[in-house]
Enzyme design. Sequence first.
Site, PDB file in Angstrom:
ATOM      1  N   GLU A  79       6.332  20.735   0.191  1.00 10.09           N
ATOM      2  CA  GLU A  79       7.441  20.013   0.831  1.00 10.09           C
ATOM      3  C   GLU A  79       7.061  18.557   0.999  1.00 10.09           C
ATOM      4  O   GLU A  79       5.887  18.204   0.906  1.00 10.09           O
ATOM      5  CB  GLU A  79       7.692  20.567   2.245  1.00 10.09           C
ATOM      6  N   CYS A  96      -5.121 -31.445  -3.212  1.00 10.27           N
ATOM      7  CA  CYS A  96      -6.143 -32.332  -3.740  1.00 10.27           C
ATOM      8  C   CYS A  96      -5.412 -33.307  -4.668  1.00 10.27           C
ATOM      9  O   CYS A  96      -4.725 -32.891  -5.592  1.00 10.27           O
ATOM     10  CB  CYS A  96      -7.178 -31.526  -4.523  1.00 10.27           C
ATOM     11  N   CYS A 145     -13.965 -30.978  -5.904  1.00 10.77           N
ATOM     12  CA  CYS A 145     -14.341 -32.358  -6.251  1.00 10.77           C
ATOM     13  C   CYS A 145     -14.658 -33.213  -5.032  1.00 10.77           C
ATOM     14  O   CYS A 145     -15.007 -34.380  -5.156  1.00 10.77           O
ATOM     15  CB  CYS A 145     -13.245 -33.012  -7.086  1.00 10.77           C
ATOM     16  N   ASP A 169       7.727  10.918   7.366  1.00 14.83           N
ATOM     17  CA  ASP A 169       7.002  10.011   8.243  1.00 14.83           C
ATOM     18  C   ASP A 169       7.905   9.597   9.397  1.00 14.83           C
ATOM     19  O   ASP A 169       8.507   8.525   9.396  1.00 14.83           O
ATOM     20  CB  ASP A 169       6.547   8.780   7.447  1.00 14.83           C
ATOM     21  N   LYS A 221      -1.969  13.355   1.411  1.00 11.58           N
ATOM     22  CA  LYS A 221      -1.456  12.014   1.702  1.00 11.58           C
ATOM     23  C   LYS A 221      -1.336  11.181   0.434  1.00 11.58           C
ATOM     24  O   LYS A 221      -2.273  11.138  -0.365  1.00 11.58           O
ATOM     25  CB  LYS A 221      -2.424  11.303   2.663  1.00 11.58           C
ATOM     26  N   CYS A 272      -9.773 -33.771 -10.888  1.00 10.38           N
ATOM     27  CA  CYS A 272     -10.454 -32.621 -10.261  1.00 10.38           C
ATOM     28  C   CYS A 272     -10.586 -31.506 -11.299  1.00 10.38           C
ATOM     29  O   CYS A 272      -9.618 -31.108 -11.942  1.00 10.38           O
ATOM     30  CB  CYS A 272      -9.669 -32.144  -9.046  1.00 10.38           C
ATOM     31  N   LYS A 310       6.270  15.352   3.251  1.00  6.55           N
ATOM     32  CA  LYS A 310       5.810  15.092   4.613  1.00  6.55           C
ATOM     33  C   LYS A 310       6.588  13.895   5.121  1.00  6.55           C
ATOM     34  O   LYS A 310       6.387  12.774   4.641  1.00  6.55           O
ATOM     35  CB  LYS A 310       4.310  14.816   4.627  1.00  6.55           C
ATOM     36  N   TYR A 320      12.063  21.587   9.245  1.00  8.78           N
ATOM     37  CA  TYR A 320      11.177  22.222   8.263  1.00  8.78           C
ATOM     38  C   TYR A 320      10.464  23.472   8.779  1.00  8.78           C
ATOM     39  O   TYR A 320       9.564  23.978   8.121  1.00  8.78           O
ATOM     40  CB  TYR A 320      10.141  21.228   7.734  1.00  8.78           C
ATOM     41  N   CYS A 356     -11.672 -31.521  -0.784  1.00  4.80           N
ATOM     42  CA  CYS A 356     -11.478 -30.550  -1.860  1.00  4.80           C
ATOM     43  C   CYS A 356     -12.778 -29.771  -2.073  1.00  4.80           C
ATOM     44  O   CYS A 356     -13.839 -30.381  -2.252  1.00  4.80           O
ATOM     45  CB  CYS A 356     -11.064 -31.253  -3.145  1.00  4.80           C
TER      46      CYS A 356
HETATM   47  S1  IVH Z   1       4.893  21.685   9.204  1.00  4.49           S
HETATM   48  C1  IVH Z   1       1.680  22.984  12.394  1.00  4.49           C
HETATM   49  N1  IVH Z   1       6.210  20.303   7.500  1.00  4.49           N
HETATM   50  O1  IVH Z   1       3.412  16.145  10.102  1.00  4.49           O
HETATM   51  C2  IVH Z   1       2.292  22.047  11.481  1.00  4.49           C
HETATM   52  N2  IVH Z   1       5.156  19.148   9.293  1.00  4.49           N
HETATM   53  O2  IVH Z   1       0.577  15.695  10.506  1.00  4.49           O
HETATM   54  C3  IVH Z   1       3.708  22.393  11.336  1.00  4.49           C
HETATM   55  N3  IVH Z   1       5.535  16.728   9.263  1.00  4.49           N
HETATM   56  O3  IVH Z   1       3.253  17.273  13.389  1.00  4.49           O
HETATM   57  C4  IVH Z   1       4.408  21.287  10.784  1.00  4.49           C
HETATM   58  N4  IVH Z   1       6.797  16.685   7.468  1.00  4.49           N
HETATM   59  O4  IVH Z   1       5.402  16.119  12.621  1.00  4.49           O
HETATM   60  C5  IVH Z   1       5.464  20.250   8.610  1.00  4.49           C
HETATM   61  N5  IVH Z   1       7.470  19.224   5.901  1.00  4.49           N
HETATM   62  C6  IVH Z   1       6.734  19.177   7.006  1.00  4.49           C
HETATM   63  C7  IVH Z   1       6.447  17.972   7.682  1.00  4.49           C
HETATM   64  C8  IVH Z   1       5.641  17.983   8.827  1.00  4.49           C
HETATM   65  C9  IVH Z   1       6.253  15.953   8.432  1.00  4.49           C
HETATM   66  C10 IVH Z   1       4.774  16.185  10.405  1.00  4.49           C
HETATM   67  C11 IVH Z   1       4.894  16.980  11.665  1.00  4.49           C
HETATM   68  C12 IVH Z   1       3.485  17.344  12.029  1.00  4.49           C
HETATM   69  C13 IVH Z   1       2.716  16.306  11.305  1.00  4.49           C
HETATM   70  C14 IVH Z   1       1.312  16.729  11.049  1.00  4.49           C
END
Ligand code: IVH
Length: 633
Positions: free
Chosen positions: A124, A433, A418, A128, A321, A438, A126, A233, A415
């Site tokens: 999935e 300069c 020079c 932010d 990451k 130069c 992640k 999620y 400079c």
């Molecule tokens: S699963 C026990 N799925 O990432 C972990 N977390 O660094 C269950 N996060 O605290 C979370 N996308 O806030 C999960 N697809 C995703 C996610 C996700 C972002 C965040 C979440 C978690 C943090 C961990």
Amino acid sequence: MIKDKKNIKAEIEKIREDLHRHNYYYYEKNESLISDVEYDKLLKKLEELEAGNPEYKSKNSPTVVVGGGLKDSKFTKVTHKKPMLSLSNTYNLGDLEDFDKRVKRILNKDSIENENTQVDYILELKLDGISISIHYEDGRLIQAVTRGDGKVGEDVTENIMQISSIPKYLKKNVSIEVRGEIVLPLTEFESLNKKRLESGKEIFANPRNAAGGTLRQKDAVIVGQRNLDAYIYYLADSEELGFETHIESIKYLEYLGFKTTKIYDLCETIEYLGTRIEYWEKERNNLDYETDGLVIKVNNLSLYDELGATTKAPRWAISYKFPAKQVTTKLLDVTWQVGRTGKITPVAELEAVEVSGSMVRRASLHNYDEVLRKDIKIGDTVFIEKAAEIIPQVIKPVKELRDGTEKEIVPPTNCPVCNSILEKEEGLVNLKCMNPHCRAKLQGKMEYFISRDAMNIIGGAKIVEKFIELGFLKEISDFYELHLKKDELEKLDNLGSKSIEKLLSSIEESKKIDYSKTLYALGIPFVGKFLGGLLSRESKNIENLAVMEVEELLSIDGVGEKVAQSVYGYFRDEDNMRILKKLKDAGVNFEIEEVDERAHLEEFVGKTFLATGKLIHFKRQKSGRTRECKSSH
Ligand code: IVH
């Protein structure tokens, strides 16, 4: 020995203190003082130190507890039914292979053939953003809680009610807890910051920072105006609810009315996982929300209990990451570079750090005014980024990490090449300069002249430097006299007759280059590629351009006062005119290639043509400064 132990204890305490501070900023202020890579390096170091010195282990160490706290919280505290854990981070496929092996080892503690066990993973994105836990009773939203310190969070129900993508009622009257991420879409983030900038308010550093700040607003109306979004999620207790796989639980969440990313790739092997990672590393740039990586989860829910969790993270999931676009490193020193126009640029000398796949040791600081505006000091931890993925730049210092030993960046008075006294041009932020001889300026001018977009002569900086040093190149026209010194050049170390041959023939070739490019190659201040093209079209040849008055230049659409003065001044300089004459005498092209259209037309007069097929080469020209094309139809 005793002293060593004392040092180790002090080092452990120092790292713990640093990590606690980073957690505080990240989770409570939604700010990063260092990049994730740097954070994870510190964490790993602490883990190693604690493992080697178990007497210094502590229950409160950042290696044991989930980061974050509730120090500045204005909201009611709520204890999570199940702790909200974090995820371990990985940065390469090798780490993921280790994760896969670990999972299989745990699942097959009694079997020898553990490596062959089939485990399906779901990949999935992640997100932010800010994690959230939302509770529903009989299908109705009753409470939403932030992660807080993982055990206790903040009740932000009122604010969550303002987010339109979070259902207030579900399709079924079920009592469930779901978890997900609150994000601010990138388009919303940009327009929010634009508005804040216009009204003189401080802008948000990134979408996560904006989402966190918004979610902790005391005024729910403001939350409503910001258009936050939410992606879910995780469904708590999904196995107890009768689901066998993570994918099934996510599909059920979608059925109930939750928004998910709709991205869940089933990966049966780590190799396939690798191909999906490559895909998402590029594709993530096309999404309207920020992702800082991927989450890899075991699909089969019945394995979760067996795999278990540490105090910080589950063993059934891990994050991968993405290489960070911005990273932190130390600014060790500042050196000053002299450009072809004499412009003095501060260059950051950095502690080596990897950015988007390559090691970076130097980055641009643009000009001294920018150094002052950003308040950058030597010794600072700084964020750096590759602008347009190529040249690294210093974005900002992390002032919170200063310890008082940082030093002011002092601009040079002379400079660095020079030694002549530098001047600050009226109205311009750059130190310059002014010495026309130069050496650094000369080198810059020559490199610019031969660059690909200019005369496209092979050779590069090393050859230019060597030829300047040996006195072969004193001004740009000298390139066209190098053939007279062929014998001498061939005798030079490291340069065989073949490479001299190639260089000389590339110089010969350059004489035929377009007038727009030769104009650009001259390095007239402010005349870049675009203006080179425009001025070449308008003047047709360099003789016409050389006699144009400022007013005439100004009447060209696209030429402003600065450019007009610069072009006018260039052709009134005796030295420039002398060099131009040499270039012209050598045969360099200084006129536009014109096709005599009338000559062609005469051939066709009085004849009738039947045209078939597609007409692809000729377009009716728009009226304006360009030549008009009249048609009798
Ligand atoms: S699963 C026990 N799925 O990432 C972990 N977390 O660094 C269950 N996060 O605290 C979370 N996308 O806030 C999960 N697809 C995703 C996610 C996700 C972002 C965040 C979440 C978690 C943090 C961990």
